[in-house]
Every structure is written in structure tokens, then in C-alpha cells.
Design a protein around this motif. Structure first.
Motif, PDB file in Angstrom:
ATOM      1  N   GLU A 159      44.288  25.908  53.923  1.00  0.00           N
ATOM      2  CA  GLU A 159      44.608  27.086  53.120  1.00  0.00           C
ATOM      3  C   GLU A 159      43.811  26.978  51.827  1.00  0.00           C
ATOM      4  OE1 GLU A 159      48.691  28.170  52.658  1.00  0.00           O
ATOM      5  OE2 GLU A 159      49.207  27.229  54.566  1.00  0.00           O
ATOM      6  N   PRO A 160      42.627  27.575  51.797  1.00  0.00           N
ATOM      7  CA  PRO A 160      41.768  27.452  50.605  1.00  0.00           C
ATOM      8  C   PRO A 160      42.449  27.978  49.346  1.00  0.00           C
ATOM      9  CG  PRO A 160      40.566  28.447  52.437  1.00  0.00           C
ATOM     10  CD  PRO A 160      42.012  28.380  52.835  1.00  0.00           C
ATOM     11  N   ALA A 161      42.095  27.356  48.239  1.00  0.00           N
ATOM     12  CA  ALA A 161      42.616  27.767  46.938  1.00  0.00           C
ATOM     13  C   ALA A 161      42.050  29.128  46.555  1.00  0.00           C
ATOM     14  CB  ALA A 161      42.230  26.728  45.881  1.00  0.00           C
ATOM     15  N   ALA A 162      42.780  29.842  45.721  1.00  0.00           N
ATOM     16  CA  ALA A 162      42.274  31.086  45.136  1.00  0.00           C
ATOM     17  C   ALA A 162      41.269  30.677  44.059  1.00  0.00           C
ATOM     18  CB  ALA A 162      43.413  31.891  44.530  1.00  0.00           C
ATOM     19  N   ILE A 163      40.081  31.230  44.125  1.00  0.00           N
ATOM     20  CA  ILE A 163      39.003  30.828  43.227  1.00  0.00           C
ATOM     21  C   ILE A 163      38.651  31.975  42.288  1.00  0.00           C
ATOM     22  CG2 ILE A 163      36.612  29.990  43.084  1.00  0.00           C
ATOM     23  CD1 ILE A 163      38.578  28.106  44.564  1.00  0.00           C
ATOM     24  N   THR A 164      38.559  31.650  41.004  1.00  0.00           N
ATOM     25  CA  THR A 164      38.083  32.599  40.007  1.00  0.00           C
ATOM     26  C   THR A 164      36.886  31.980  39.309  1.00  0.00           C
ATOM     27  OG1 THR A 164      40.309  33.455  39.631  1.00  0.00           O
ATOM     28  CG2 THR A 164      38.664  33.912  37.924  1.00  0.00           C
ATOM     29  N   VAL A 165      35.785  32.700  39.304  1.00  0.00           N
ATOM     30  CA  VAL A 165      34.586  32.267  38.586  1.00  0.00           C
ATOM     31  C   VAL A 165      34.549  33.066  37.296  1.00  0.00           C
ATOM     32  CG1 VAL A 165      32.067  32.144  38.622  1.00  0.00           C
ATOM     33  CG2 VAL A 165      33.364  31.768  40.735  1.00  0.00           C
ATOM     34  N   ARG A 166      34.537  32.360  36.182  1.00  0.00           N
ATOM     35  CA  ARG A 166      34.598  33.028  34.888  1.00  0.00           C
ATOM     36  C   ARG A 166      33.317  32.765  34.093  1.00  0.00           C
ATOM     37  NH1 ARG A 166      39.390  30.981  32.098  1.00  0.00           N
ATOM     38  NH2 ARG A 166      40.500  32.316  33.532  1.00  0.00           N
ATOM     39  N   GLY A 167      32.733  33.850  33.557  1.00  0.00           N
ATOM     40  CA  GLY A 167      31.639  33.749  32.608  1.00  0.00           C
ATOM     41  C   GLY A 167      30.278  33.390  33.167  1.00  0.00           C
ATOM     42  N   ALA A 168      30.063  33.557  34.457  1.00  0.00           N
ATOM     43  CA  ALA A 168      28.769  33.193  35.045  1.00  0.00           C
ATOM     44  C   ALA A 168      27.657  34.113  34.541  1.00  0.00           C
ATOM     45  CB  ALA A 168      28.839  33.253  36.563  1.00  0.00           C
ATOM     46  N   HIS A 169      26.567  33.519  34.074  1.00  0.00           N
ATOM     47  CA  HIS A 169      25.387  34.281  33.667  1.00  0.00           C
ATOM     48  C   HIS A 169      24.794  34.955  34.907  1.00  0.00           C
ATOM     49  CE1 HIS A 169      25.302  32.655  29.591  1.00  0.00           C
ATOM     50  NE2 HIS A 169      25.637  31.482  30.135  1.00  0.00           N
ATOM     51  N   PRO A 170      24.023  36.016  34.739  1.00  0.00           N
ATOM     52  CA  PRO A 170      23.493  36.748  35.902  1.00  0.00           C
ATOM     53  C   PRO A 170      22.750  35.875  36.919  1.00  0.00           C
ATOM     54  CG  PRO A 170      23.166  38.054  33.926  1.00  0.00           C
ATOM     55  CD  PRO A 170      23.697  36.709  33.475  1.00  0.00           C
ATOM     56  N   ALA A 171      21.927  34.948  36.470  1.00  0.00           N
ATOM     57  CA  ALA A 171      21.186  34.098  37.411  1.00  0.00           C
ATOM     58  C   ALA A 171      22.127  33.167  38.172  1.00  0.00           C
ATOM     59  CB  ALA A 171      20.122  33.287  36.675  1.00  0.00           C
ATOM     60  N   VAL A 172      23.136  32.655  37.507  1.00  0.00           N
ATOM     61  CA  VAL A 172      24.125  31.790  38.159  1.00  0.00           C
ATOM     62  C   VAL A 172      24.937  32.608  39.157  1.00  0.00           C
ATOM     63  CG1 VAL A 172      26.213  30.412  37.765  1.00  0.00           C
ATOM     64  CG2 VAL A 172      24.240  30.164  36.224  1.00  0.00           C
ATOM     65  N   HIS A 173      25.365  33.785  38.742  1.00  0.00           N
ATOM     66  CA  HIS A 173      26.123  34.683  39.622  1.00  0.00           C
ATOM     67  C   HIS A 173      25.311  34.996  40.881  1.00  0.00           C
ATOM     68  CE1 HIS A 173      29.040  38.303  39.805  1.00  0.00           C
ATOM     69  NE2 HIS A 173      28.557  38.069  40.994  1.00  0.00           N
ATOM     70  N   ARG A 174      24.040  35.276  40.707  1.00  0.00           N
ATOM     71  CA  ARG A 174      23.158  35.606  41.838  1.00  0.00           C
ATOM     72  C   ARG A 174      23.079  34.433  42.824  1.00  0.00           C
ATOM     73  NH1 ARG A 174      19.634  37.875  39.040  1.00  0.00           N
ATOM     74  NH2 ARG A 174      18.517  36.026  38.370  1.00  0.00           N
ATOM     75  N   THR A 175      22.925  33.213  42.319  1.00  0.00           N
ATOM     76  CA  THR A 175      22.837  32.043  43.197  1.00  0.00           C
ATOM     77  C   THR A 175      24.151  31.821  43.936  1.00  0.00           C
ATOM     78  OG1 THR A 175      21.215  31.028  41.730  1.00  0.00           O
ATOM     79  CG2 THR A 175      22.322  29.571  43.296  1.00  0.00           C
ATOM     80  N   LEU A 176      25.264  31.971  43.247  1.00  0.00           N
ATOM     81  CA  LEU A 176      26.563  31.819  43.893  1.00  0.00           C
ATOM     82  C   LEU A 176      26.758  32.871  44.983  1.00  0.00           C
ATOM     83  CD1 LEU A 176      28.777  31.089  40.761  1.00  0.00           C
ATOM     84  CD2 LEU A 176      27.942  29.437  42.448  1.00  0.00           C
ATOM     85  N   ARG A 177      26.297  34.086  44.724  1.00  0.00           N
ATOM     86  CA  ARG A 177      26.363  35.154  45.733  1.00  0.00           C
ATOM     87  C   ARG A 177      25.501  34.805  46.940  1.00  0.00           C
ATOM     88  NH1 ARG A 177      24.841  39.079  42.349  1.00  0.00           N
ATOM     89  NH2 ARG A 177      22.998  39.454  43.577  1.00  0.00           N
ATOM     90  N   HIS A 178      24.297  34.285  46.701  1.00  0.00           N
ATOM     91  CA  HIS A 178      23.405  33.906  47.809  1.00  0.00           C
ATOM     92  C   HIS A 178      24.046  32.826  48.688  1.00  0.00           C
ATOM     93  CE1 HIS A 178      20.000  36.372  46.874  1.00  0.00           C
ATOM     94  NE2 HIS A 178      19.865  35.853  45.670  1.00  0.00           N
ATOM     95  N   ALA A 179      24.831  31.956  48.080  1.00  0.00           N
ATOM     96  CA  ALA A 179      25.494  30.898  48.845  1.00  0.00           C
ATOM     97  C   ALA A 179      26.725  31.422  49.587  1.00  0.00           C
ATOM     98  CB  ALA A 179      25.907  29.758  47.914  1.00  0.00           C
TER      99      ALA A 179
END
Length: 112
Positions: free
Chosen positions: A82-102
Motif C-alpha cells: 500500500e504505497p504512501a501518499a506522496i506530495t512533492v512540494r516546491g519542485a523547480h520546473p526542470a526538477v518537475h519535468r524530470t520527475l514527470r519523465h520518470a
């Protein structure tokens, strides 16, 4: 490089800022690249991250994350039955983009 997760280093790109059994906050800073992958993977195995039902990934001080580290995060948050609920806070656009790609955007909520 091995970092003791119980004694956070100021130079470590990721640390457990708090963990109380229900919620954990991981704080990221600087660059999280292939040189830091082992540190990240070791930290993600910390016993304090096994119980919380919610994680906040505080990324406002993170300037860069490479795809290997983003995949390591995805593996960590999805490995539990049962995976944890994850919140990503304050990611810069380039970081957000990489996380989305993953694919982290399929299991996490992103906040500004």
C-alpha cells in the motif's frame, strides 16, 4: 560515499527532515545526480520510512535531479503493498519535468 541517515549531513543532497510514523518529510537540496544515487537509495531504505502513510518531498532547494534518482524515488514509493501518499512540494520546473519523465506524477501530487 555513505551517509548515516541518523546523522544528517549538511552536504547530503537528501535527508529525512522529520518522520513520526504517520508522515515523513524528505528534504532535498543542491544537485541529486548519479554521484548521489547510492546516498539516496540508502536513505530510502531507512526504517523510519517504512511506516508513514504519507511522504512530503520538499524540493524547493533542489536545483537538479537526474533520471536515475527520479526512478529510485519512484521505486521507493511504489514498492510497498500500500504505497504512501506522496506530495512533492516546491519542485523547480526542470526538477518537475524530470520527475514527470520518470512517472512520479502518476503516484504523487505536486504543489508549488
Amino acid at each position: 560515499m555513505t551517509v548515516d541517515p541518523h546523522r544528517p549531513s549538511r552536504s547530503a543532497p537528501v535527508r529525512i527532515a522529520e518522520a513520526d510514523g504517520q508522515h515523513a518529510v524528505l528534504a532535498f537540496s543542491g544537485d541529486l545526480d548519479s554521484h548521489a544515487l547510492r546516498v539516496l537509495e540508502e536513505l530510502l531504505l531507512d526504517h523510519r520510512l517504512r511506516q508513514p502513510g504519507a511522504w512530503t518531498l520538499e524540493m524547493s532547494d533542489l536545483h537538479h535531479i537526474d533520471l536515475a534518482c527520479a526512478y529510485a524515488l519512484l521505486r521507493a514509493v511504489t514498492r510497498a503493498p500500500e504505497p504512501a501518499a506522496i506530495t512533492v512540494r516546491g519542485a523547480h520546473p526542470a526538477v518537475h519535468r524530470t520527475l514527470r519523465h520518470a512517472g512520479l506524477d502518476t503516484v504523487a501530487t505536486f504543489e508549488e
